[in-house]
Design an enzyme around this catalytic site. Structure first.
Site, PDB file in Angstrom:
ATOM      1  N   LEU A   1     -42.008  92.951  14.772  1.00  0.00           N
ATOM      2  CA  LEU A   1     -41.696  94.378  14.681  1.00  0.00           C
ATOM      3  C   LEU A   1     -42.913  95.223  14.327  1.00  0.00           C
ATOM      4  O   LEU A   1     -42.823  96.450  14.289  1.00  0.00           O
ATOM      5  CB  LEU A   1     -40.578  94.610  13.650  1.00  0.00           C
ATOM      6  CG  LEU A   1     -39.254  93.911  13.951  1.00  0.00           C
ATOM      7  CD1 LEU A   1     -38.203  94.297  12.912  1.00  0.00           C
ATOM      8  CD2 LEU A   1     -38.756  94.246  15.358  1.00  0.00           C
ATOM      9  N   LYS A   2     -44.033  94.587  14.048  1.00  0.00           N
ATOM     10  CA  LYS A   2     -45.305  95.289  13.842  1.00  0.00           C
ATOM     11  C   LYS A   2     -45.177  96.431  12.831  1.00  0.00           C
ATOM     12  O   LYS A   2     -45.482  97.587  13.116  1.00  0.00           O
ATOM     13  CB  LYS A   2     -45.843  95.816  15.173  1.00  0.00           C
ATOM     14  CG  LYS A   2     -46.053  94.741  16.233  1.00  0.00           C
ATOM     15  CD  LYS A   2     -46.549  95.341  17.539  1.00  0.00           C
ATOM     16  CE  LYS A   2     -46.770  94.281  18.599  1.00  0.00           C
ATOM     17  NZ  LYS A   2     -45.491  93.684  19.081  1.00  0.00           N
TER      18      LYS A   2
ATOM     19  N   PRO B   1     -47.616 101.665   2.074  1.00  0.00           N
ATOM     20  CA  PRO B   1     -47.541 100.311   1.514  1.00  0.00           C
ATOM     21  C   PRO B   1     -46.185  99.935   0.939  1.00  0.00           C
ATOM     22  O   PRO B   1     -45.711  98.808   1.157  1.00  0.00           O
ATOM     23  CB  PRO B   1     -48.629 100.333   0.434  1.00  0.00           C
ATOM     24  CG  PRO B   1     -49.640 101.291   0.953  1.00  0.00           C
ATOM     25  CD  PRO B   1     -48.841 102.373   1.626  1.00  0.00           C
TER      26      PRO B   1
ATOM     27  N   GLN C   1     -50.041  93.664  30.829  1.00  0.00           N
ATOM     28  CA  GLN C   1     -51.023  93.068  29.923  1.00  0.00           C
ATOM     29  C   GLN C   1     -52.332  92.853  30.671  1.00  0.00           C
ATOM     30  O   GLN C   1     -52.349  92.389  31.808  1.00  0.00           O
ATOM     31  CB  GLN C   1     -50.497  91.751  29.353  1.00  0.00           C
ATOM     32  CG  GLN C   1     -49.303  91.962  28.428  1.00  0.00           C
ATOM     33  CD  GLN C   1     -48.836  90.671  27.793  1.00  0.00           C
ATOM     34  OE1 GLN C   1     -48.823  89.638  28.432  1.00  0.00           O
ATOM     35  NE2 GLN C   1     -48.446  90.737  26.530  1.00  0.00           N
TER      36      GLN C   1
ATOM     37  N   GLY D   1     -43.108  85.132  27.612  1.00  0.00           N
ATOM     38  CA  GLY D   1     -41.820  85.775  27.810  1.00  0.00           C
ATOM     39  C   GLY D   1     -41.410  85.789  29.261  1.00  0.00           C
ATOM     40  O   GLY D   1     -40.670  84.931  29.737  1.00  0.00           O
TER      41      GLY D   1
END
Length: 247
Positions: free
Chosen positions: A66-67, A72, A200, A220
């Site tokens: 999910l990056k 913080p 990509q 994928g």
């Protein structure tokens, strides 16, 4: 040299599908061909955390991609919940800075320690495989992809993360930059020779990525779009096994 892990352990199948039902179908077909399955923003937004719990409960390992990238405290809280979901790996953006990275690493370790669960490995995203030098320039980054990947990999290491995400073309650079044993390099942008590259840009074949030093390769579309998904996954594992036996 080989790290002792089999090629099957190095393959992460990306569950880049739209629904929980499709994810279950892919998992059922491939659970004997791969050890880990990636759940990204599309499926997670559609199916929610329950699909993660379901796959973990069925014995699958999950890479939650999910990056996370926020202040913080927010990222530390998200990391704590990822640990509670039982995922094996999850991602944060290394560009979030040292404080954010350090806080999430501490949060995950603390949660696993207090609750007696396995600690997930936290990976810093360096530069997306869809990006190039021009993309970085658009966002105000004044260096090329290689320099930025090296900088962020070093930051991830110094901040206590377990590894990073880098394209196959930057694996060797990461290995030169971060020499700590056990620092993981997880590699998207992996395509069998016969597969299209789609959006990509910095790609390699599975065997090339393993030769370059990837700990895990993420595949994928080349599997999901295959007429026989299990066979496609097995062929990728066989390619990597041939390389691993030579190392």
């Amino acid at each position: 040299m080989s790290d002792g892990r089999g090629a099957k352990d190095k393959l992460i199948v990306a569950l880049d599908v739209e629904t929980a039902a499709e994810a279950r179908e892919v998992f059922a077909a491939l659970r004997d061909s791969a050890e880990m399955f990636k759940i990204g923003p599309h499926l997670f937004t559609s199916a929610g955390p329950e699909i993660v719990r379901e796959i973990v409960a069925a014995g699958g390992r999950v890479f939650l991609d999910l990056k996370f990238h926020d202040i913080p405290a927010v990222v530390a809280a998200a990391g704590r919940e990822a640990a509670r979901l039982g995922v094996s790996l999850f991602t944060v953006h290394a560009a979030g800075g040292a404080e954010m990275l350090g806080r999430v690493a501490e949060s995950v370790a603390d949660t696993a320690g207090r609750e007696g669960s396995e600690r997930p490995r936290v990976l810093g995203v360096t530069v997306l495989t869809s990006a190039d030098d021009a993309t970085l320039a658009e966002t105000g980054v004044g260096c090329g992809v290689g320099e930025q990947v090296a900088r962020l990999a070093a930051l991830a290491d110094a901040s206590g993360l377990d590894g990073c995400i880098a394209s196959p073309h930057e694996i060797a650079l990461v290995r030169r930059t971060v020499t700590r044993p056990g620092f993981l390099v997880v590699t998207p942008g992996v395509r069998p020779r016969t597969a299209a590259h789609d959006d990509q840009r910095r790609v390699m074949t599975p065997e090339q990525a393993v030769l370059a030093g990837a700990d895990y390769v993420v595949v994928g579309r080349a599997i999901l779009k295959a007429p026989d998904r299990a066979r496609a996954a097995r062929e990728i594992v066989e390619e990597m096994e041939a390389v691993s036996s030579e190392q």
